[in-house]
Scaffold this active site. Sequence first.
Site, PDB file in Angstrom:
ATOM      1  N   ASP A  88       5.485   4.253   1.867  1.00 20.04           N
ATOM      2  CA  ASP A  88       5.102   5.660   2.059  1.00 20.04           C
ATOM      3  C   ASP A  88       4.545   5.916   3.457  1.00 20.04           C
ATOM      4  O   ASP A  88       3.773   6.841   3.656  1.00 20.04           O
ATOM      5  CB  ASP A  88       4.090   6.084   0.986  1.00 20.04           C
ATOM      6  CG  ASP A  88       2.821   5.272   1.038  1.00 20.04           C
ATOM      7  OD1 ASP A  88       2.793   4.231   1.733  1.00 20.04           O
ATOM      8  OD2 ASP A  88       1.835   5.676   0.399  1.00 20.04           O
TER       9      ASP A  88
ATOM     10  N   LYS B 130     -14.109   2.212   5.637  1.00 19.25           N
ATOM     11  CA  LYS B 130     -14.659   3.563   5.757  1.00 19.25           C
ATOM     12  C   LYS B 130     -16.003   3.629   6.463  1.00 19.25           C
ATOM     13  O   LYS B 130     -17.005   4.063   5.890  1.00 19.25           O
ATOM     14  CB  LYS B 130     -14.774   4.183   4.361  1.00 19.25           C
ATOM     15  CG  LYS B 130     -13.446   4.241   3.654  1.00 19.25           C
ATOM     16  CD  LYS B 130     -13.519   4.959   2.345  1.00 19.25           C
ATOM     17  CE  LYS B 130     -12.121   5.020   1.755  1.00 19.25           C
ATOM     18  NZ  LYS B 130     -12.031   5.025   0.348  1.00 19.25           N
TER      19      LYS B 130
ATOM     20  N   ASP C 221       1.011   8.635   6.997  1.00 13.20           N
ATOM     21  CA  ASP C 221       0.897   8.097   5.651  1.00 13.20           C
ATOM     22  C   ASP C 221       1.193   9.261   4.698  1.00 13.20           C
ATOM     23  O   ASP C 221       0.444  10.231   4.657  1.00 13.20           O
ATOM     24  CB  ASP C 221      -0.532   7.571   5.500  1.00 13.20           C
ATOM     25  CG  ASP C 221      -0.923   7.319   4.068  1.00 13.20           C
ATOM     26  OD1 ASP C 221      -0.031   7.265   3.210  1.00 13.20           O
ATOM     27  OD2 ASP C 221      -2.129   7.165   3.817  1.00 13.20           O
TER      28      ASP C 221
HETATM   29  P1  GTP Z   1      -1.694   7.352  -5.065  1.00  9.50           P
HETATM   30  O1  GTP Z   1      -1.763   7.176  -6.546  1.00  9.50           O
HETATM   31  O2  GTP Z   1      -1.559   8.789  -4.682  1.00  9.50           O
HETATM   32  O3  GTP Z   1      -2.765   6.646  -4.305  1.00  9.50           O
HETATM   33  O4  GTP Z   1      -0.317   6.710  -4.529  1.00  9.50           O
HETATM   34  P2  GTP Z   1       0.266   5.228  -4.688  1.00  9.50           P
HETATM   35  O5  GTP Z   1       0.302   4.862  -6.111  1.00  9.50           O
HETATM   36  O6  GTP Z   1       1.571   5.226  -3.968  1.00  9.50           O
HETATM   37  O7  GTP Z   1      -0.794   4.313  -3.973  1.00  9.50           O
HETATM   38  P3  GTP Z   1      -0.984   4.037  -2.422  1.00  9.50           P
HETATM   39  O8  GTP Z   1      -0.669   5.263  -1.625  1.00  9.50           O
HETATM   40  O9  GTP Z   1      -2.322   3.449  -2.248  1.00  9.50           O
HETATM   41  O10 GTP Z   1       0.134   2.948  -2.183  1.00  9.50           O
HETATM   42  C1  GTP Z   1       0.683   2.652  -0.942  1.00  9.50           C
HETATM   43  C2  GTP Z   1       2.026   1.976  -1.128  1.00  9.50           C
HETATM   44  O11 GTP Z   1       1.921   0.820  -1.961  1.00  9.50           O
HETATM   45  C3  GTP Z   1       3.044   2.863  -1.813  1.00  9.50           C
HETATM   46  O12 GTP Z   1       4.264   2.609  -1.189  1.00  9.50           O
HETATM   47  C4  GTP Z   1       3.023   2.413  -3.249  1.00  9.50           C
HETATM   48  O13 GTP Z   1       4.275   2.604  -3.888  1.00  9.50           O
HETATM   49  C5  GTP Z   1       2.717   0.955  -3.132  1.00  9.50           C
HETATM   50  N1  GTP Z   1       1.928   0.426  -4.245  1.00  9.50           N
HETATM   51  C6  GTP Z   1       0.674   0.787  -4.613  1.00  9.50           C
HETATM   52  N2  GTP Z   1       0.244   0.032  -5.633  1.00  9.50           N
HETATM   53  C7  GTP Z   1       1.264  -0.827  -5.922  1.00  9.50           C
HETATM   54  C8  GTP Z   1       1.433  -1.876  -6.886  1.00  9.50           C
HETATM   55  O14 GTP Z   1       0.567  -2.186  -7.683  1.00  9.50           O
HETATM   56  N3  GTP Z   1       2.627  -2.548  -6.875  1.00  9.50           N
HETATM   57  C9  GTP Z   1       3.616  -2.231  -6.011  1.00  9.50           C
HETATM   58  N4  GTP Z   1       4.754  -2.914  -6.079  1.00  9.50           N
HETATM   59  N5  GTP Z   1       3.495  -1.250  -5.081  1.00  9.50           N
HETATM   60  C10 GTP Z   1       2.326  -0.578  -5.040  1.00  9.50           C
END
Ligand code: GTP
Length: 341
Positions: free
Chosen positions: A104, A155, A215
């Site tokens: 992302d 942070k 992001d």
């Molecule tokens: P929010 O719920 O809005 O925080 O979004 P998110 O679930 O995408 O979490 P975040 O933005 O913190 O994650 C950043 C990147 O890591 C994204 O591309 C997510 O798809 C990926 N990601 C987050 N948690 C996991 C996980 O547990 N496993 C995998 N495979 N990818 C993850």
Amino acid sequence: MEAIILAGGFGTRLKPLTYTRAKSLLPILNKPMIAYLIESLPNSVDKVILAVNYKKSQIEEYFIKNDFGKEIIVNDEPEPLGTGGAAKFAEKHISDNFFVLNSDIICSLNLDQMIKFHNKKKALSTISLWPVENVSEFGVADVIENGKIIGFVEKPNQEDAPSNFINAGAYLLEPEILDYIESNKFVSMEKEIFPQIIKNTGKFFGYKFEGFWMDIGRISSYLSINFLLMNQKKINNIIGENFVNKGSLKQCSIGNNVKIGEKTVIESSIIFDNVKICDNIVIKNSIIGKNCSIYDNSNIINSVIGDDETIIKESNLNNNYIWNKPIPEGYPEKQIGNVIK
Ligand code: GTP
């Protein structure tokens, strides 16, 4: 060389759009977010391991239909394992040094240059670093002159921050890093593994780059990346197939099969596929999900409409999001695996 792409999150901050689709498939100028990342991979990356969980079949289907000239492995986590856990879960596919990339983030990082930097420093781990003005929402790197990172501060207050460089979400790792991660457990690479590598090896480096970095975690940044790329490409609007337009558009991304009626004005918005927008409507700074119908004399400002919704005539929406169906089972209320924020 392999790249593990983290694409298993729920994307809760992008609901209701992520109630029906994987975040990494959200369209940016009518192309899924994840395609930008795959296209930025260097030729030396010949194998891509997609670390998926939520909406994995959508992601799998996209890669069956679209060939990027690289081997694609869909690595389905039994449950979200976090950044570290997801990398460990991909271990059987790793043969040498490898990237771990957030799906992302859209940015101008040159991964070839990052490989050169990593090799020159003989690093065990190199992460991308991006400078920000206000560090207080991020993990901030304590980075010394030769690029070595000696710690992170989560942070910090602006005045206590060790630098203005934040973890920008791209990691280049040597395979032995995986020995630090326990199998089949939720592990945060950033909070649990990186501090150990810094402490035990001292071979942890930060690669700074210039250009742009975004992001795509929130609705505001999702809108902004569309506008930024339109500006870069010097285009006013992007339009899909079968567009019928009787209104006016400014800075919009329009999907396929969209109809816009008379005296309708749409500005700085994203309209997904198969959307009917009738007459005398104002839409600004908003996102309209696929298969929606918006009826006459309505105003939609700073709002997000989920897929398959109908907005009745004379509606006024401001700072709102619309989802009138049950929330998908298992979808969490809040973020569960905060990776770099
Ligand atoms: P929010 O719920 O809005 O925080 O979004 P998110 O679930 O995408 O979490 P975040 O933005 O913190 O994650 C950043 C990147 O890591 C994204 O591309 C997510 O798809 C990926 N990601 C987050 N948690 C996991 C996980 O547990 N496993 C995998 N495979 N990818 C993850």
